[in-house]
Design an enzyme around this catalytic site. Sequence first.
Site, PDB file in Angstrom:
ATOM      1  N   LYS A  77       0.383 -35.444  -6.508  1.00  0.00           N
ATOM      2  CA  LYS A  77       1.379 -34.377  -6.521  1.00  0.00           C
ATOM      3  C   LYS A  77       1.458 -33.684  -5.159  1.00  0.00           C
ATOM      4  O   LYS A  77       2.552 -33.413  -4.653  1.00  0.00           O
ATOM      5  CB  LYS A  77       1.059 -33.366  -7.624  1.00  0.00           C
ATOM      6  CG  LYS A  77       1.347 -33.880  -9.026  1.00  0.00           C
ATOM      7  CD  LYS A  77       1.053 -32.824 -10.071  1.00  0.00           C
ATOM      8  CE  LYS A  77       1.424 -33.317 -11.461  1.00  0.00           C
ATOM      9  NZ  LYS A  77       1.166 -32.292 -12.508  1.00  0.00           N
ATOM     10  N   SER A 126      -2.149 -30.012  -8.706  1.00  0.00           N
ATOM     11  CA  SER A 126      -3.023 -29.805  -9.861  1.00  0.00           C
ATOM     12  C   SER A 126      -2.486 -30.586 -11.051  1.00  0.00           C
ATOM     13  O   SER A 126      -1.265 -30.703 -11.230  1.00  0.00           O
ATOM     14  CB  SER A 126      -3.100 -28.314 -10.194  1.00  0.00           C
ATOM     15  OG  SER A 126      -4.024 -28.066 -11.239  1.00  0.00           O
ATOM     16  N   ASP A 127      -3.396 -31.124 -11.861  1.00  0.00           N
ATOM     17  CA  ASP A 127      -2.970 -31.823 -13.074  1.00  0.00           C
ATOM     18  C   ASP A 127      -4.049 -31.686 -14.137  1.00  0.00           C
ATOM     19  O   ASP A 127      -5.241 -31.716 -13.834  1.00  0.00           O
ATOM     20  CB  ASP A 127      -2.704 -33.303 -12.799  1.00  0.00           C
ATOM     21  CG  ASP A 127      -1.890 -33.933 -13.911  1.00  0.00           C
ATOM     22  OD1 ASP A 127      -0.648 -33.793 -13.885  1.00  0.00           O
ATOM     23  OD2 ASP A 127      -2.483 -34.543 -14.818  1.00  0.00           O
ATOM     24  N   GLN A 128      -3.603 -31.543 -15.380  1.00  0.00           N
ATOM     25  CA  GLN A 128      -4.521 -31.276 -16.487  1.00  0.00           C
ATOM     26  C   GLN A 128      -4.461 -32.376 -17.532  1.00  0.00           C
ATOM     27  O   GLN A 128      -3.389 -32.903 -17.841  1.00  0.00           O
ATOM     28  CB  GLN A 128      -4.176 -29.942 -17.143  1.00  0.00           C
ATOM     29  CG  GLN A 128      -5.112 -29.526 -18.267  1.00  0.00           C
ATOM     30  CD  GLN A 128      -4.602 -28.320 -19.009  1.00  0.00           C
ATOM     31  OE1 GLN A 128      -3.631 -28.402 -19.741  1.00  0.00           O
ATOM     32  NE2 GLN A 128      -5.247 -27.187 -18.805  1.00  0.00           N
ATOM     33  N   GLY A 175      -7.694 -31.501 -12.501  1.00  0.00           N
ATOM     34  CA  GLY A 175      -7.912 -31.919 -11.127  1.00  0.00           C
ATOM     35  C   GLY A 175      -7.163 -30.979 -10.195  1.00  0.00           C
ATOM     36  O   GLY A 175      -6.035 -30.564 -10.493  1.00  0.00           O
TER      37      GLY A 175
END
Length: 202
Positions: free
Chosen positions: A52, A68-70, A105
């Site tokens: 991203k 950011s990624d969840q 992350g």
Amino acid sequence: MSRLVLASSSRYRRQLLDRLGLPYVWSSPDIDETRRPGEDAESLAHRLALSKAQAVSADYPGHLIIGSDQLALFDGDILGKPGDFDTACANLRRFSGHKVSFMTGLALIDTRSGRHRVVHDTYHVWFRALSDAEIEDYVSRDQPYDSSGSFRMEGLGIALFERFEGNDPNTLIGLPLIRLCELLREAGVNPLGADRQLPQGS
């Protein structure tokens, strides 16, 4: 001019970043979030967060870019966004009465130097035993179709839980602010004090 970029279209991540009081702009990254064969949760969270940030980096030379990624982790499965009412309800029925872990992350790219850091933060929640009526009422009201775990912590989702465990509850919303502050300080930006001024690009 802001030298901080949030690579996200999520208004919830923007609301969290607003709390640090730093000027920033946001840009929506376009990446393929499909899990690769054999990719574990930590590798997937790492890749998506970094991808991203990388997706918008060419547009912002001389900037610090946040990605950011969840992911939701339950019973050996890695779960992303439910996308619709039926999937969200099915997820919450599985979670009812159980512990679910959420891994986020977090990446920070410095496009001045080309350096980057990626870290991970995990937070655990225990769901109450939920009836079908409660689940359907919740999903109808909060419509958490774009939220990993099928709930909105920043909305009515708090009514689903018994307790939490972890270092930073902001991880549940998708932007671990404690870890982000660490990365920003490493990059020379402290949200507190005289050195909160963002470095200028060339």
